[in-house]
Scaffold this motif. Structure first.
Motif, short mmCIF file in Angstrom:
data_model
loop_
_atom_site.label_atom_id
_atom_site.label_comp_id
_atom_site.label_asym_id
_atom_site.label_seq_id
_atom_site.Cartn_x
_atom_site.Cartn_y
_atom_site.Cartn_z
N TYR A 878 0.84 -1.21 0.00
CA TYR A 878 0.00 0.00 0.00
C TYR A 878 0.87 1.26 0.00
CZ TYR A 878 -3.25 3.52 1.76
OH TYR A 878 -4.00 4.66 1.92
N ASP A 879 1.92 1.25 0.80
CA ASP A 879 2.83 2.41 0.82
C ASP A 879 3.50 2.61 -0.54
OD1 ASP A 879 2.16 2.78 3.44
OD2 ASP A 879 3.92 1.78 4.26
N ARG A 880 3.86 1.51 -1.20
CA ARG A 880 4.48 1.63 -2.52
C ARG A 880 3.52 2.27 -3.52
NH1 ARG A 880 4.36 -0.84 -7.14
NH2 ARG A 880 2.84 -2.37 -6.38
N LYS A 881 2.29 1.79 -3.49
CA LYS A 881 1.31 2.38 -4.41
C LYS A 881 1.06 3.85 -4.10
CE LYS A 881 -1.13 -1.96 -5.30
NZ LYS A 881 -2.42 -2.70 -5.15
N MET A 882 0.97 4.17 -2.83
CA MET A 882 0.75 5.56 -2.45
C MET A 882 1.94 6.43 -2.85
SD MET A 882 -2.24 5.69 -1.29
CE MET A 882 -2.19 7.38 -0.71
N LYS A 883 3.14 5.87 -2.79
CA LYS A 883 4.33 6.62 -3.19
C LYS A 883 4.29 6.91 -4.69
CE LYS A 883 9.37 6.51 -2.91
NZ LYS A 883 10.56 5.70 -2.52
N GLU A 884 3.89 5.93 -5.48
CA GLU A 884 3.78 6.15 -6.91
C GLU A 884 2.73 7.22 -7.22
OE1 GLU A 884 2.87 2.42 -8.65
OE2 GLU A 884 4.88 1.56 -8.34
N VAL A 885 1.64 7.16 -6.50
CA VAL A 885 0.60 8.18 -6.69
C VAL A 885 1.13 9.57 -6.36
CG1 VAL A 885 -1.64 8.97 -5.88
CG2 VAL A 885 -1.29 6.56 -6.40
N GLU A 886 1.86 9.68 -5.27
CA GLU A 886 2.41 10.97 -4.87
C GLU A 886 3.41 11.48 -5.90
OE1 GLU A 886 1.69 13.10 -2.50
OE2 GLU A 886 0.04 11.82 -1.82
N LYS A 888 3.36 10.89 -9.12
CA LYS A 888 2.58 11.39 -10.24
C LYS A 888 1.97 12.75 -9.91
CE LYS A 888 1.35 6.90 -12.23
NZ LYS A 888 0.23 5.98 -12.58
N LYS A 889 1.45 12.89 -8.69
CA LYS A 889 0.87 14.17 -8.27
C LYS A 889 1.93 15.27 -8.28
CE LYS A 889 -2.88 12.50 -5.32
NZ LYS A 889 -3.40 12.46 -3.94
N GLN A 890 3.12 14.93 -7.84
CA GLN A 890 4.19 15.93 -7.79
C GLN A 890 4.55 16.43 -9.19
OE1 GLN A 890 5.22 17.27 -5.06
NE2 GLN A 890 6.66 18.64 -6.10
N LYS A 892 2.55 16.50 -11.76
CA LYS A 892 1.46 17.37 -12.18
C LYS A 892 1.57 18.74 -11.53
CE LYS A 892 -0.93 14.41 -14.73
NZ LYS A 892 -1.19 14.65 -16.18
N ARG A 893 1.92 18.77 -10.27
CA ARG A 893 2.05 20.05 -9.56
C ARG A 893 3.16 20.90 -10.21
NH1 ARG A 893 1.74 16.67 -4.75
NH2 ARG A 893 -0.37 16.73 -3.89
N GLU A 894 4.30 20.27 -10.52
CA GLU A 894 5.38 21.01 -11.14
C GLU A 894 4.96 21.59 -12.48
OE1 GLU A 894 8.55 18.24 -11.34
OE2 GLU A 894 9.02 18.32 -9.17
N LYS A 895 4.22 20.80 -13.22
CA LYS A 895 3.74 21.29 -14.51
C LYS A 895 2.80 22.47 -14.34
CE LYS A 895 1.89 19.51 -18.85
NZ LYS A 895 1.36 18.32 -19.56
N LEU A 896 1.89 22.37 -13.36
CA LEU A 896 0.96 23.47 -13.08
C LEU A 896 1.71 24.72 -12.61
CD1 LEU A 896 -1.91 21.56 -11.26
CD2 LEU A 896 -2.04 22.67 -13.49
#
Length: 1783
Positions: A878-886, A888-890, A892-896
């Protein structure tokens, strides 16, 4: 059930005796207890046989058992059971050692001497030598287990109560351990406790269910003295009283019972009284102790002590502040040398003051009494004491204590400076041992249990080597095999939290840094948590490469056995895992057999490490599994056995029948074949399948894919041979797999096999049974079959009730066998080995690993909520999946962020462009809908947050509301301080709480009560009216009926006239009587109004009473002769009413003052507002003046924060946000709670809130004012600038001057007005402050009085109980007096009635005798004879009455002198001269010659009447005597009641005086000023004011005025007395004159009566006598009756005439019938004559016409019959008519 071992001998065995023993003679003696046991209180019917035997024994001579007699231990000791022809030696196993101790058993510790401990271990009694640590064992005689042990007071014997069917109670000699006595038939199933009497002569025992029999033994003679059922539930304990040899006590589940051995006229009896808990909660009682005075102290489940007296709880003892005496059950109480010890499960031993507890009594209704122990000893942490035993060692007393947590302690309870600390002598497992395993290379044993310990034993040297404690209890254990660890030093232990730990065993001597101690050490190597529930099974694969663990969480986990034990994966199984077994090396495939509790068996192959993908989960989903779901076939097996049995019976019956027929044929007897009905067979039982599957207890492989199972529950009793099916497509839950072979196991239906173990050589199969017994089957390398399991060896080892065998294992070389059980015991046995060989053996402790001392301690898993391996894996995934999600979010944030930066650059470029070229903000928006969508999403998120915080918001709102309800709403007035404006004076309100409603209920209740009472009164009135109306209607109805009946009665004119005459006479008589009665009533009223000689005017009496109560009675309340009057008696109700009224008055005065202060605060607010307006106006005026001319502006007063305290509770969003910012900015100090700063800042914000708000309002007002003034100034400046342009004229200058003067005047006026407002307000405040100071003084005095009254209330409460008892006693006595008075009056009335009746009977007797004398006449020669006839029976009867009632008559002699005199006079009126000697013989039944027969018969009749009168007279005298006795008894009782009432009144008066003295002892504070003190000594203030009195000025002035008034009243009273005395003399003179006048009138009246009538006449009688009404009424009634009878006579005559007419008619009919009968008879005669003539001419006439004659004859015969029938009918009718006519 095991087969019974060798039968015990019930008679005294013949033994080889010594010469001294042979010299002793067995005497034949009669039983000293003839009725002992015969009248015992048996409560069960099953005891009737014992009772009959006990009754028969005293009639026969009994053999006394010699003191020197002993049984042979070998004869009574139970031995192993071996089936016949089995070839198994009886000494297959020999007990070597016992490592366990059943510490949970009650009272399982007995000290025989200072070095020997005695305790129970399974089926053995163990004698432990404390010095040598050696054991001696005594096995039970019946093999059913041991219930209790107890020692003789002399320690020469000890008793062992056993368990089983009809168990024995054996007395052993110590230290020889020879059986001394065997007590039989004391209970049915098991003994639970026993106790010797303190002199050692008797033994008491108590049994378990079903009989719970309490038995008293004469143990030396093996006889039952008494027996009775102790209770209907479990009994824990029985003891003899140390001081009262006839008293016993038993206790147990929810009860305690007190027994007494009472000697009655029928013999010795055992009488039990059940203790009644009353208000106290019912408790199981474990410990108690008897006190010397017969009381009993017992413990409770909640830790308090109960003092019992007379079967009731006298008091419950607790510690200070209602704390229990122990924090848990009290297990034992000991009274030793005048000291009371209590032993608790909390590990404390407390010493109590025995005298305090013995004299304890409850002080209130709770029944509790608080006492504190004198000393206490806390034995240790996690210690739970259950029993102690005392022994003296070298002159010093020591106590040995049993710890239910698995220890034996040695304690010193001297409680002195030299007291030794508690010493733990031994430690054991506490409770059931869960798992056990032996070392594969040496003689070491490892065990674990739920007591959270792992222990290592050396079973060669019989000692415990090491112990290791953990946070959770152990549930599984295995020793790593040699292929895994060649040294044999690894142990794998599973625990109840799902963890298994790898523990190393090593010899510390092998470490270079540690000095060797000779014992093993344990080291935690690794801890893993594969399961979420308890680990139940551990198993190494045969090659040692894989470890499998099973758990109750329905999983099996596999580990790769390397240094790290890496997880391979797990599989899920259908049920909790019971056992795991790998396939043996003989099998081709390496598989794991998984046994589940719920009937499932699985087989899986060994998983290969690193073959399965365990990246995301450890679950092995592709591992092939074979399932077996056990389906019960036991019911079918039983059915088949029943069918076979019935067929066998039929065959035997048929054979017997054929044999009988053959025998009959041989003897030549005839055989009658009869169809015999076959008896109907009972229907076969149906197939039963248990709803809950039977649990699998154990199992093992038999062949690849095949296995054996042992089940519990319904399916026990067999070994099932099963095989896995190849059909794996079916759902496991739906499978119904049946075994293909079944082997019945003997006596295992209710005693299933729990453990099966095969020794290494395969020669023996050992089975551990549920009842704690051990079985051995000889295999001799044979396969298991019905034949091999038919013969077995069995022996009872562990406890038969709860000692089911949990584990069996043998040493690595099969020399020794070890068993562990649920009773906490571990036994080691020798397997057919010699002791001399064993001495050469030695256990080798593994050496430590190299570098062990340098290794860090392994990390343990202590938290039971820690994630298991799979949960950790899932968490990592679960932590690994959450890390991958984070990530990806990061991105996206940099692009924004880059896009935002680019957009800002564009906006900057747009700003730099010219305005006409710039784009508007809206033009940058590509789509407006996007912003609308964003706004919508924002609103949704806000709504979502609000919904998420709704609960928190509601929670805090409710919390705030509760705080306000608790702290604000309870306040009626808060403290408000009003400050003066110019001075420092201030005044504050009283802080008042809201008054309770109870102070105002008293005013409303009366009205409510009145309304209710009015309604209640109206209902009875209505009922009475209804009843009255009913009665009137009924009476009216009755009158109507009477009138109707009277009208209906035929009356004559004469009867009516007579009736009218009688009515007039009655009316006239009634008028005369009424006149006479009226005159009498007037005289009675006149005499009633006549005052008596001691008459006193009520008004004078009231004045005298008031004077006595109020005038001149100045006794001090502290005086010894002071008596409290009834009006001055103070009780709790009056005192509470006083306190309530005072509190209401104080509150009312304070509220009034608070209202005035609040009005003052409102005045200040209005003054401030007015000053603000005036200042504003003043500023406008000063704007028109020059600056030097402007006076300083007065300061505007401000409200202080404490003047408006309610504003500190007002807040808004800004305050809350500021509070939050302050909290975030302010760092939290170390060690400070989180709530502290927040509460402080929040309070600060609240305090700032009013000032901010007020400042805002003030700034706003000031702002508006400044704006106006600024505008006016601007306009003025404009005007000035305009005027500067033009010079002012003189008129304009004059106008300006006048305006200036006006403004100056207005300035001064406004300033004066402001100062006046301030001065007036300050004056009002000072005036109110002065008023409040006076009120403060009054309130302080009121509070002092309140305190005094409250102290008096406390005193009254203390005295209330006793006073109520006294008043209740007085009320009861008064009630008894009132109830007794009617009885006395009734008794007196009955006595008077009896006296009157006796006098009447005596008068009748005299009259009868006078009649007799008159009948004799004068000079009757038969007078003496007739007198004898009259007297004979009377005298005989008198003699009998005197003999029967002589005693009663003697008692009445002095009380009824008058009646006795009458008796003497009426003793038949006969003197001694007329009496006839009783010796003379005569016959009164015959009348003498020449005597008048009528006179003789009259004498006989008179004698009968006389006898009746005498009988009635004797009866009346007897009744009168009984009434006199009753009256005397009632009089005596009345006197006693009067005496008791006087005593109670005196006691109440004394009590009231004592209560007054206690109230006088209270100190009353009276504040005085110096000028008020007039008690001076030599003009100076005395130091002692104890002799001073405090009077108010009003009271003192009243007393001074009263002196003058009393002098005046004295003069007036003397004048009144003088006038009254003169009037009294005048009245006496008038009375004398009236008496003379009355006497003259009486003489004149008498003279006139004599002159007219010739004698004195009663005029009232003459006037009242007119007619005899009763006679007249009877005559009228006679006339009516005569008239009625005449009418009735006429009716009867008329009826007779009618009947006579009817009789004549019937007679005529009868005559006609007789005539008709006569005619018929004549015709018959003619026909008979004609028939006879025809017979004579028969030959001629019948020659030609025979047929015709025959017909004619038939016709005539039929006619004759008809005529005869008619004749019979007529006769019947005639006879009927004759009966109706009366003939």
């Amino acid at each position: 059930m095991e087969a019974a071992p060798e039968e015990n001998k019930t008679s005294l065995p013949e033994e080889s005796r010594t010469a001294e023993e042979e010299e002793e003679v067995v005497e034949q003696v009669e039983s000293d207890h003839g009725s002992v046991g015969a009248e015992g209180e048996f409560e069960e019917q099953d005891n009737s046989e014992e009772l009959l035997e006990a009754q028969k024994k005293p009639d026969q001579g009994e053999k006394k058992i010699s003191e020197a007699f002993f049984y042979n231990y070998e004869d009574i000791c139970s031995r192993p059971f071996v089936t016949e022809n089995s070839g198994i030696p009886i000494n297959l196993l020999t007990l070597k050692h016992s490592f366990g101790y059943d510490c949970t058993r009650r009272a399982n510790l007995v000290m025989m001497d200072s070095q020997t401990l005695l305790y129970i271990a399974g089926n053995y009694v163990v004698l432990l030598d404390l010095k040598t640590k050696s054991h001696h064992y005594v096995h039970s005689s019946g093999g059913g287990g041991i219930g209790f042990i107890t020692a003789h007071p002399t320690k020469q014997y000890f008793a062992v109560g056993e368990k089983g069917r009809k168990p024995n109670l054996i007395i052993y000699d110590y230290p020889s351990l020879r059986p001394y006595r065997i007590l039989r038939d004391g209970t049915e199933e098991a003994y639970v406790f026993g106790d010797f009497k303190h002199d050692g002569t008797l033994l008491a025992s108590v049994g378990s269910s079903p009989d719970y029999m309490l038995t008293i033994w004469d143990w030396k003679q093996e006889k039952i003295v008494l027996r009775s059922k102790a209770f209907s539930q479990d009994v824990y304990k029985v003891t003899f009283s140390a001081d009262n040899e006839e008293q016993l006590t038993t206790c147990g589940v929810g009860h305690i019972r007190f027994w007494k051995m009472a000697l009655t006229f029928t013999g010795l009896k055992l009488q039990g009284t059940l203790g009644k808990f009353g208000k106290t909660a019912v408790s199981d009682i474990i410990g108690y102790v008897e006190l010397p005075d017969g009381k009993v102290i017992s413990g409770t489940e909640w830790g308090n002590l109960l003092l019992w007296e007379g079967g009731l709880i006298k008091v419950e003892l607790c510690r200070h502040e209602r704390k229990p005496c122990h924090s848990g059950p009290v297990s034992q109480l000991i009274l030793e040398e005048g000291e009371l010890f209590t032993v608790g499960k909390d590990g404390f031993i407390r010493l109590w003051n025995f005298e305090t507890i013995d004299a304890a009594d409850s002080v209130d209704d709770t029944g509790l009494l608080e006492v504190e122990p004198m000393n206490e000893l806390h034995v240790g942490k996690d210690v739970s004491l259950s029993f102690m035993s005392k022994i003296r060692d070298s002159g010093q007393a020591f106590w040995y204590a049993q710890d239910t947590n698995g220890a034996i302690w040695k304690l010193d309870l001297t409680f002195s400076n030299m007291t030794q600390d508690p010493e733990c002598l031994f430690t054991f497992h506490s409770g059931r041992i869960e798992a056990m395993s032996v070392s594969p290379i040496t003689y070491l044993l490892a065990t674990t249990a739920l007591d959270r310990s792992v222990r290592i034993y050396d079973f060669i040297s019989n000692r415990q080597l090491s112990e290791m404690q953990f946070k959770q209890g152990g549930t599984a254990l295995t020793w790593a095999p040699r292929v895994v660890n060649p040294k044999g030093s690894l142990i794998i232990v599973g625990f109840e939290d799902g963890v298994f730990r790898i523990i190393e065993v090593y010899d510390p001597k092998g470490l270079p840094v540690t000095a060797g101690t000779g014992s093993a050490e344990l080291n935690l190597k690794k801890a893993l948590k594969p399961h979420a529930a308890a680990v139940t099974a551990l198993a190494y694969e045969r090659n040692g490469a894989v470890l499998a663990t099973g758990s109750k969480d329905k999983t099996v986990f596999f580990f790769a056995v390397e240094d790290e034990y890496n997880p391979i994966g797990f599989i899920c199984v259908p049920g909790p895992v019971q056992a795991l077994q790998w396939s043996p090396p003989s099998h081709a495939q390496n598989t794991l057999l998984i046994l589940c509790e719920n009937g499932f068996v699985l087989q899986v192959p060994v998983p290969v490490p690193n073959e399965h993908n365990t990246a995301s989960t450890y679950q092995l989903k592709n591992l092939p599994m074979q399932y077996f779901h056990f389906y019960s076939i036991k019911s079918r097996i039983k059915l088949e056995e029943e069918i076979v049995l019935r067929e066998k019976k039929k065959e035997e019956k048929e054979k017997a029948k054929l044999e009988w027929i053959r025998q009959q044929q041989e003897t030549g007897n005839k055989i009658e074949e009869k169809a015999e009905k076959e008896p109907e067979e009972e229907p076969l039982p149906s197939i039963y399948i248990p709803e809950e599957p039977s649990p699998i207890l154990c199992g093992f492989y038999s062949a690849p894919g095949k296995f054996w199972l042992s089940l519990g529950g319904y399916d026990s009793g067999f070994l099932y041979h099963c095989e896995f099916s190849h059909d794996d497509q079916e759902d496991p839950e739906d499978r119904k797999d049946e075994p293909f072979e079944v082997i019945p196991m003997e006596d295992t239906d209710n005693n299933p096999i729990h453990q099966i173990f095969f020794c290494t050589s395969g020669v023996w199969m050992f089975c551990g049974m549920q009842n704690g017994s051990l079985r051995a089957y000889s295999l001799q390398d044979k396969d298991i079959s019905a034949d091999t399991l038919k013969e077995y060896w069995s022996f009872s080892v562990h406890d038969n009730d709860y000692g089911q065998i949990q584990g069996i294992c043998s040493s690595y070389d099969d020399r020794f066998l070890i068993t562990c059980g649920g009773d906490g015991n571990i036994f080691t046995f020798d397997i057919l080995s010699r002791e001399d060989v064993q001495k050469e053996l030695k256990a080798k402790i593994p050496s430590p690993r190299s570098g062990l001392e340098k290794e860090k301690a392994a990390e343990d898993i202590e938290d039971p909520n820690t994630y298991n391996i799979e949960e950790v894996k899932q968490r990592k995934e679960y932590d690994r999946k959450m890390k991958e999600v984070e990530e990806k979010k990061q991105k996206k944030r940099e692009k924004l962020t880059a896009l935002r930066h680019e957009f800002l650059l564009l906006l900057q470029k747009n700003q730099k462009l010219p305005k006409h070229m710039q784009l508007h903000r809206e033009q940058f928006e590509m789509d407006r809908k996007i912003f609308e969508e964003l706004d919508r999403q924002t609103a949704q998120r806000i709504q979502l947050v609000q919904n998420e915080l709704a609960w928190e918001h509601e929670k805090h709102s409710i919390g705030l509301q509760k705080l306000q309800n608790q702290f604000r709403d309870s306040l009626e007035f808060d403290t408000v301080v009003v400050h003066a404006i110019q001075s420092n004076h201030q005044i504050s309100t009283y802080r008042l709480l809201v008054m309770s409603h109870k102070y105002y209920q008293g005013k409303e209740r009366p009205s409510w009560k009145r309304t209710v009472l009015k309604q209640a009164w109206k209902q009875p009135e209505k009922k009475q009216i209804n009843i009255g109306s009913r009665r009137t209607t009924i009476s009216e109805g009755e009158e109507e009926i009477v009138e109707i009946t009277e009208v209906q009665k035929p009356t004559t004119h004469y009867i009516e006239s007579r009736r009218e005459k009688v009515r007039r006479s009655v009316e006239k008589s009634d008028k005369v009587k009424a006149k006479i009665m009226k005159r009498k009533a007037e005289w009675e009223e006149l005499y009633k109004s006549k005052p008596s000689d001691n008459y006193e005017n009520p008004k004078d009496v009231e004045e005298i009473k008031a004077a006595q109560e109020n005038t001149g009675y100045y006794k001090l309340k502290s005086a010894p002769n002071y008596r409290v009057t009834e009006q001055e008696i103070m009780n709790i109700e009056k005192k509470v009413a006083q306190l309530t009224s005072l509190e209401v008055l104080i509150h009312k005065r304070k509220v009034n003052m608070n209202n005035e202060i609040m009005s003052l605060r409102d005045l200040k607010v209005s003054v401030i507002e007015e000053i603000k307006c005036l200042v504003k106006e003043l500023k406008c005026i000063q704007a028109a003046l020059d600056l030097p001319e402007c006076l300083p502006l007065p300061l505007i007063p401000q409200l202080h924060p404490d003047e408006v305290p309610e504003k500190k509770f007002e807040y808004n969003t800004d305050i809350l946000l500021k509070f939050k910012e302050d909290q975030e900015a302010k760092p939290k100090p170390q060690g400070q709670l989180e709530g502290s700063p927040s509460s402080h800042s929040f309070r600060q914000g609240f305090l700032q809130a009013p000032s901010i708000k007020e400042a805002d309002s003030m700034t706003q007002a000031a702002g508006t004012h400044q704006m106006k003034t600024a505008s006016s100034v601007v306009t003025e400046q404009q005007r000035v600038s305009d005027t500067e342009k033009a010079e002012p004229t003189e008129i304009e200058l004059e106008i300006l001057k006048r305006e200036k003067i006006k403004n100056l005047y207005l300035q001064e006026t406004l300033i004066k007005k402001i100062n006046t407002l301030v001065i007036n307000f300050d004056a009002e405040l000072r005036f109110l402050r002065h008023k409040k100071l006076k009120l403060d003084v009054q309130m302080k005095n009121a509070e002092l009085r309140y305190i005094t009254w409250y102290e008096e209330l406390l005193i009254l409460k203390n005295f209330e109980k006793h006073e109520n008892l006294l008043r209740e006693r007085i009320t009861t006595l008064i009630g008894e007096q009132e109830a007794l008075q009617p009885k006395l009056n009734g008794c007196i009335a009955q006595i008077e009635d009896r006296k009157c009746e006796i006098i009447r009977l005596q008068e009748c007797e005299k009259a009868l005798y006078a009649n007799f004398q008159a009948s004799l006449g004068e000079n009757n020669e038969f007078a003496n004879f007739l007198t004898k006839v009259l007297m004979k029976k009377v005298k005989c009867m008198e003699k009998r009455e005197r003999e029967a009632g002589g005693q009663d008559m003697n008692e009445e002699k002095d009380e009824e002198d008058e009646n006795e005199e009458n008796d003497g006079e009426s003793s038949l009126g006969i003197d001694e001269e007329n009496s006839v000697s009783e010796d003379e013989a005569f016959d009164e039944s015959l009348c003498p010659e020449n005597c008048n027969e009528a006179l003789f018969q009259n004498t006989i009749q008179l004698r009968q009447k006389w006898l009746e009168i005498e009988k009635a007279l004797a009866k009346e005298k007897k009744v009168a005597a009984n009434l006199r006795k009753k009256y005397n008894a009632l009089t005596k009782k009345a006197k006693e009641l009067e005496t008791s009432l006087d005593t109670a009144d005196r006691e109440l008066d004394t009590f009231q005086w004592e209560k007054q003295q206690r109230m006088n002892d209270l100190y009353v504070a009276v504040p005085l000023k110096l000028h008020q003190v007039e008690y001076l000594i030599n003009g100076e203030m005395p130091n002692d004011f104890s002799q001073a009195l405090v009077f108010t000025n009003q009271s003192l002035e009243y007393l001074q005025r009263r002196i003058v008034d009393l002098h005046k009243e004295k003069i007036v009273q003397r004048e009144i007395y003088k006038a009254a005395q003169e009037q009294h003399e005048q009245l006496i003179q008038d009375k004398k004159e009236m008496e003379i006048t009355i006497q003259q009138l009486e003489e004149k009246c008498n003279y006139l009566m004599m002159k007219k009538f010739g004698r004195l006449v009663d005029f009232e009688a003459v006037q009242s006598y007119s007619v005899n009404i009763r006679v007249e009424e009877l005559e009228v009634q006679i006339m009516e009756k005569e008239y009625e009878h005449s009418q009735e006579l006429k009716e009867w005559e008329k009826r007779i005439s009618d009947l006579q007419q009817q009789l004549m008619k019937l007679t005529k009919e009868n005559s006609s019938k007789l005539q008709q009968l006569n005619q018929f008879c004549f015709e018959k005669h003619q026909l008979e004559t004609k028939l006879a003539a025809l017979k004579n001419d028969m030959g001629v006439e019948f020659q030609h016409t025979r047929t015709t004659d025959i017909k004619e004859k038939a016709r005539l015969e039929s006619r004759l019959k008809r005529i005869a029938g008619d004749t019979a009918l007529l006769r019947q009718e005639i006879s009927l008519l004759n009966r109706k006519g009366g003939y």
